[in-house]
Design a protein around this motif. Structure first.
Motif, PDB file in Angstrom:
ATOM      1  N   LEU A  43       0.809  -1.225   0.000  1.00  0.00           N
ATOM      2  CA  LEU A  43       0.000   0.000   0.000  1.00  0.00           C
ATOM      3  C   LEU A  43       0.839   1.271   0.000  1.00  0.00           C
ATOM      4  CD1 LEU A  43      -2.907  -0.958   2.439  1.00  0.00           C
ATOM      5  CD2 LEU A  43      -2.756  -1.251  -0.057  1.00  0.00           C
ATOM      6  N   GLU A  44       1.819   1.380   0.895  1.00  0.00           N
ATOM      7  CA  GLU A  44       2.651   2.592   0.952  1.00  0.00           C
ATOM      8  C   GLU A  44       3.446   2.773  -0.334  1.00  0.00           C
ATOM      9  OE1 GLU A  44       1.995   1.167   5.154  1.00  0.00           O
ATOM     10  OE2 GLU A  44       2.672   0.209   3.300  1.00  0.00           O
ATOM     11  N   MET A  45       3.891   1.675  -0.911  1.00  0.00           N
ATOM     12  CA  MET A  45       4.644   1.738  -2.152  1.00  0.00           C
ATOM     13  C   MET A  45       3.751   2.215  -3.303  1.00  0.00           C
ATOM     14  SD  MET A  45       6.671  -1.316  -4.106  1.00  0.00           S
ATOM     15  CE  MET A  45       5.147  -2.198  -4.351  1.00  0.00           C
ATOM     16  N   LEU A  46       2.517   1.744  -3.345  1.00  0.00           N
ATOM     17  CA  LEU A  46       1.597   2.165  -4.404  1.00  0.00           C
ATOM     18  C   LEU A  46       1.306   3.660  -4.315  1.00  0.00           C
ATOM     19  CD1 LEU A  46      -0.898  -0.828  -4.387  1.00  0.00           C
ATOM     20  CD2 LEU A  46       0.743  -0.255  -6.183  1.00  0.00           C
ATOM     21  N   GLN A  47       1.316   4.201  -3.108  1.00  0.00           N
ATOM     22  CA  GLN A  47       1.058   5.632  -2.924  1.00  0.00           C
ATOM     23  C   GLN A  47       2.293   6.484  -3.196  1.00  0.00           C
ATOM     24  OE1 GLN A  47      -0.561   5.136   1.119  1.00  0.00           O
ATOM     25  NE2 GLN A  47      -2.397   6.143   0.329  1.00  0.00           N
ATOM     26  N   LEU A  48       3.444   5.860  -3.304  1.00  0.00           N
ATOM     27  CA  LEU A  48       4.710   6.578  -3.475  1.00  0.00           C
ATOM     28  C   LEU A  48       4.846   7.207  -4.859  1.00  0.00           C
ATOM     29  CD1 LEU A  48       7.527   7.178  -2.237  1.00  0.00           C
ATOM     30  CD2 LEU A  48       8.273   5.002  -3.226  1.00  0.00           C
ATOM     31  N   SER A  49       4.427   6.502  -5.884  1.00  0.00           N
ATOM     32  CA  SER A  49       4.632   6.982  -7.254  1.00  0.00           C
ATOM     33  C   SER A  49       3.353   7.610  -7.817  1.00  0.00           C
ATOM     34  CB  SER A  49       5.082   5.829  -8.150  1.00  0.00           C
ATOM     35  OG  SER A  49       4.095   4.821  -8.171  1.00  0.00           O
ATOM     36  N   ASN A  50       3.534   8.471  -8.802  1.00  0.00           N
ATOM     37  CA  ASN A  50       2.378   9.099  -9.457  1.00  0.00           C
ATOM     38  C   ASN A  50       1.588   8.107 -10.304  1.00  0.00           C
ATOM     39  OD1 ASN A  50       2.775  11.647  -8.375  1.00  0.00           O
ATOM     40  ND2 ASN A  50       4.125  12.274 -10.037  1.00  0.00           N
ATOM     41  N   ILE A  51       2.265   7.061 -10.769  1.00  0.00           N
ATOM     42  CA  ILE A  51       1.608   6.024 -11.562  1.00  0.00           C
ATOM     43  C   ILE A  51       1.766   4.704 -10.813  1.00  0.00           C
ATOM     44  CG2 ILE A  51       1.549   4.793 -13.758  1.00  0.00           C
ATOM     45  CD1 ILE A  51       2.929   7.235 -15.031  1.00  0.00           C
ATOM     46  N   SER A  52       0.652   4.118 -10.431  1.00  0.00           N
ATOM     47  CA  SER A  52       0.716   2.855  -9.701  1.00  0.00           C
ATOM     48  C   SER A  52      -0.367   1.912 -10.203  1.00  0.00           C
ATOM     49  CB  SER A  52       0.561   3.103  -8.201  1.00  0.00           C
ATOM     50  OG  SER A  52      -0.669   3.749  -7.920  1.00  0.00           O
ATOM     51  N   TYR A  53      -0.052   0.636 -10.151  1.00  0.00           N
ATOM     52  CA  TYR A  53      -0.971  -0.393 -10.633  1.00  0.00           C
ATOM     53  C   TYR A  53      -1.199  -1.445  -9.556  1.00  0.00           C
ATOM     54  CZ  TYR A  53      -0.442   1.288 -15.409  1.00  0.00           C
ATOM     55  OH  TYR A  53      -0.461   2.056 -16.543  1.00  0.00           O
ATOM     56  N   ALA A  54      -2.444  -1.716  -9.285  1.00  0.00           N
ATOM     57  CA  ALA A  54      -2.808  -2.873  -8.471  1.00  0.00           C
ATOM     58  C   ALA A  54      -3.150  -3.992  -9.440  1.00  0.00           C
ATOM     59  CB  ALA A  54      -4.006  -2.560  -7.586  1.00  0.00           C
ATOM     60  N   MET A  55      -2.746  -5.179  -9.104  1.00  0.00           N
ATOM     61  CA  MET A  55      -3.066  -6.323  -9.938  1.00  0.00           C
ATOM     62  C   MET A  55      -4.558  -6.620  -9.817  1.00  0.00           C
ATOM     63  SD  MET A  55      -0.117  -6.627 -11.113  1.00  0.00           S
ATOM     64  CE  MET A  55      -0.429  -8.000 -12.215  1.00  0.00           C
ATOM     65  N   THR A  56      -5.162  -7.090 -10.912  1.00  0.00           N
ATOM     66  CA  THR A  56      -6.596  -7.394 -10.878  1.00  0.00           C
ATOM     67  C   THR A  56      -6.901  -8.512  -9.893  1.00  0.00           C
ATOM     68  OG1 THR A  56      -6.317  -8.841 -12.797  1.00  0.00           O
ATOM     69  CG2 THR A  56      -7.083  -6.587 -13.223  1.00  0.00           C
ATOM     70  N   THR A  57      -5.890  -9.280  -9.532  1.00  0.00           N
ATOM     71  CA  THR A  57      -6.056 -10.359  -8.556  1.00  0.00           C
ATOM     72  C   THR A  57      -5.660  -9.912  -7.147  1.00  0.00           C
ATOM     73  OG1 THR A  57      -3.823 -11.131  -9.061  1.00  0.00           O
ATOM     74  CG2 THR A  57      -5.653 -12.171 -10.267  1.00  0.00           C
ATOM     75  N   ALA A  58      -5.490  -8.612  -6.946  1.00  0.00           N
ATOM     76  CA  ALA A  58      -5.026  -8.085  -5.660  1.00  0.00           C
ATOM     77  C   ALA A  58      -6.022  -8.351  -4.540  1.00  0.00           C
ATOM     78  CB  ALA A  58      -4.786  -6.582  -5.779  1.00  0.00           C
ATOM     79  N   ALA A  59      -5.504  -8.312  -3.328  1.00  0.00           N
ATOM     80  CA  ALA A  59      -6.342  -8.454  -2.144  1.00  0.00           C
ATOM     81  C   ALA A  59      -7.390  -7.336  -2.127  1.00  0.00           C
ATOM     82  CB  ALA A  59      -5.476  -8.390  -0.887  1.00  0.00           C
ATOM     83  N   THR A  60      -8.495  -7.600  -1.508  1.00  0.00           N
ATOM     84  CA  THR A  60      -9.597  -6.634  -1.428  1.00  0.00           C
ATOM     85  C   THR A  60      -9.107  -5.290  -0.892  1.00  0.00           C
ATOM     86  OG1 THR A  60     -11.120  -8.450  -1.000  1.00  0.00           O
ATOM     87  CG2 THR A  60     -11.884  -6.230  -0.459  1.00  0.00           C
TER      88      THR A  60
END
Length: 108
Positions: A43-60
């Motif tokens: 979560l913190e890493m995804l918020q770090l960059s201006n462009i971030s991707y969660a995998m479609t299989t990611a946790a809820t």
């Protein structure tokens, strides 16, 4: 993180702070990177960059912290590079065979 294991993390440590320290030490701005994640420890890493991707299989709920979703890190990076850097056509088969590890990648 996941359903079958436990992560032990030192207080005040996470993938976002670690990546920020590494990238900053290289003289780069972490906001300019692309991050990928699929679990709560991303979560913190995804918020770090201006462009971030969660995998479609990611946790809820993980996708709520990303700017985009994807089902393939490789294809997403391919499209990004094609759009922003390649001036000539490189077949996807060639790209997929020469794919190098990405500093901003954290996904299965």
């Amino acid at each position: 993180s996941g359903n079958i294991w436990i992560d032990f993390i030192a207080p005040n440590a996470n993938k976002g702070s670690a990546l920020s320290n590494i990238v900053s030490s290289l003289g780069m701005d972490p906001k300019n990177g692309i991050t990928f994640g699929d679990q709560y420890n991303d979560l913190e890493m995804l918020q770090l960059s201006n462009i971030s991707y969660a995998m479609t299989t990611a946790a809820t709920g993980v996708a709520d912290y990303a700017t985009h979703t994807t089902d393939s890190v490789e294809k997403t990076l391919w499209e990004f590079l094609k759009l922003n850097y390649f001036t000539e056509s490189i077949p996807y088969k060639v790209f997929s065979k020469m794919m190098v590890p990405c500093l901003f990648h954290s996904s299965k």
